[in-house]
Design an enzyme around this catalytic site. Structure first.
Site, short mmCIF file in Angstrom:
data_model
loop_
_atom_site.label_atom_id
_atom_site.label_comp_id
_atom_site.label_asym_id
_atom_site.label_seq_id
_atom_site.Cartn_x
_atom_site.Cartn_y
_atom_site.Cartn_z
N ASP A 225 46.59 43.18 33.87
CA ASP A 225 47.95 42.74 33.58
C ASP A 225 48.90 43.27 34.64
O ASP A 225 48.62 44.25 35.35
CB ASP A 225 48.40 43.24 32.20
CG ASP A 225 47.62 42.60 31.06
OD1 ASP A 225 47.05 41.52 31.28
OD2 ASP A 225 47.58 43.20 29.96
N TYR A 291 38.92 52.85 31.40
CA TYR A 291 40.38 52.85 31.32
C TYR A 291 40.87 54.19 30.78
O TYR A 291 40.22 54.81 29.95
CB TYR A 291 40.88 51.77 30.37
CG TYR A 291 40.51 50.35 30.70
CD1 TYR A 291 41.40 49.52 31.39
CD2 TYR A 291 39.29 49.81 30.29
CE1 TYR A 291 41.07 48.20 31.66
CE2 TYR A 291 38.95 48.50 30.57
CZ TYR A 291 39.84 47.70 31.25
OH TYR A 291 39.51 46.39 31.52
N TYR A 363 39.83 43.60 25.36
CA TYR A 363 41.29 43.73 25.35
C TYR A 363 41.62 45.16 24.91
O TYR A 363 41.57 45.48 23.72
CB TYR A 363 41.93 42.70 24.42
CG TYR A 363 41.79 41.28 24.90
CD1 TYR A 363 42.52 40.82 25.99
CD2 TYR A 363 40.93 40.39 24.27
CE1 TYR A 363 42.41 39.51 26.44
CE2 TYR A 363 40.81 39.07 24.70
CZ TYR A 363 41.55 38.64 25.79
OH TYR A 363 41.43 37.34 26.24
#
Length: 400
Positions: A225, A291, A363
């Site tokens: 993103d 992440y 996600y």
């Protein structure tokens, strides 16, 4: 004698007679055939109504002109490997095939192959260092035998690298302005772009200029993103430079130039030559990713209880319905993705941070806030409280 009478040129006499000496010009072979025929019949002459060679329509006569046009068209293009194609009208192909069937010796060469070879020999004598190939050319040359027009198709140059996205304000690829859809308006300062810069523009604009390309395409192994940074080794990408006039690449200098002009927004490493199959590999690779995510959560548990609850997600398979934020461009369906590992949980006031490794396509923001229950299980679910993501960082992409 008949093919001489109907006006057959020496080159076509040579190829249909089957007498060509290996490596020798077709014209020489045809001249020998003509001389032998005249010895047998000194009165042998070409019919007055014969305007051109019925086999090639005098294309062999034009070989020198065609070759020079090709050489002129290649001026200013850096290349080594070229492929030659010739386009004939269907009528010409049918007529030549019928004549060759009736009059040619067994094993005679077709017109297309013979003409192509003659042109290749004429061109290569004028362009030192070039080689003719049958596949994967850097330049594709197409001749229209009806008009003698030359079309040059400079094949794309592909460069592989990895980028580290340091800015949380740029998209991966160019994003046309929502108001003008790329045509330019006051909203976008006539740039046609929703954002002044993108990873694509920061990487490809210097490459296009350095290699005198007409344009570019950017192929990434997935994307993050806009508000997400990408660190670690960086995300693999292939930059496609279209119709480049130059092909010699100084990788170190270009990486230094790109990183300097990016002014801290991105960094690229590992620039090297690539190819179209690697684009497919980049697109198809389903790499696990790591992440770090930080978020707020006003839960009612002790730190130890909260950590234990979050750790129950380790190794779990998620069911993720298409997030609301991307529902306008993605199919609405349930995706199942696994949490490979979850650790390094930190607490600071009402803020929580952890490192998570998961399957491609997970996600991660929704793993935390649940997207109103569209992702299960989730951090918000196990802590029984709303969570709000502060930031997300791609720490590593486990590929290549």
């Amino acid at each position: 004698e008949h093919v001489i009478q109907i006006g057959t040129c020496d080159a076509c006499l040579g190829r249909i007679s089957g007498t060509r000496i290996a490596g020798g010009p077709l014209q020489d072979a045809g001249a020998r055939v003509r001389a032998e025929a005249l010895e047998r019949d000194p009165d042998l002459v070409v019919n007055e109504d014969s305007e051109c060679c019925p086999f090639c329509e005098d294309l062999f006569v034009d070989v020198a002109i065609i070759a020079q046009r090709i050489v002129d068209s290649l001026d200013g293009i850096e290349f080594t490997k070229a492929q030659l194609g010739t386009h004939f009208s269907k009528e010409h192909v049918a007529n030549e095939e019928a004549l060759r069937t009736n009059f040619a010796a067994i094993g005679s060469r077709p017109l297309k192959a013979s003409l192509t070879q003659a042109i290749q020999e004429a061109v290569i004598s004028k362009v030192p260092g070039m080689v003719w190939v049958k596949e994967k050319p850097e330049v594709m040359i197409l001749i229209d035998t009806l008009t003698l027009g030359i079309n040059i198709d400079i094949r794309a140059l592909f460069l592989y690298g990895r980028y580290r996205k340091l800015s949380r304000e740029i998209p991966q690829t160019r994003w046309p302005c929502r108001s003008c859809r790329g045509s330019g308006c006051e909203e976008c300062d006539d740039t046609g772009q929703q954002y002044p810069a993108s990873i694509q523009s920061l990487v490809c604009d210097p490459l296009v200029e350095a290699l005198s390309a007409s344009g570019d395409a950017f192929h990434g192994m997935g994307r993050e993103d806009i508000d997400v940074s990408c660190l670690g080794q960086g995300r693999p990408f292939v930059a496609e430079l279209k119709h480049p006039l130059k092909r010699t690449v100084d990788f170190e200098s270009l990486m230094e130039l790109i990183n300097k002009q990016a002014n801290g927004q991105i960094e690229i490493t590992g620039l090297r030559l690539s190819n179209r199959p690697e684009v497919a590999r980049i697109k198809e690779t389903k790499a696990e990713k790591s992440y770090t995510i930080r978020f707020t959560c006003d839960h009612a548990f002790t730190q130890e209880e909260a950590e234990a609850r979050i750790m129950t997600l380790n190794g779990k398979e998620l069911e993720q319905q298409t997030p609301q934020r991307v529902a306008h461009r993605r199919a609405d369906k349930i995706r199942r993705r696994k949490i490979i590992s979850l650790d390094e949980i930190q607490f600071e006031g009402n803020e929580i941070q952890f490192l998570v490794r998961c399957e491609s396509g997970t996600y991660v923001k929704e793993l935390v806030h649940s997207d109103n229950g569209r992702t299960t299980p989730s951090v918000a679910g196990v802590l029984e409280a709303d969570c709000e993501v502060i930031w997300l960082v791609v720490e590593d992409i486990h590929a290549d």
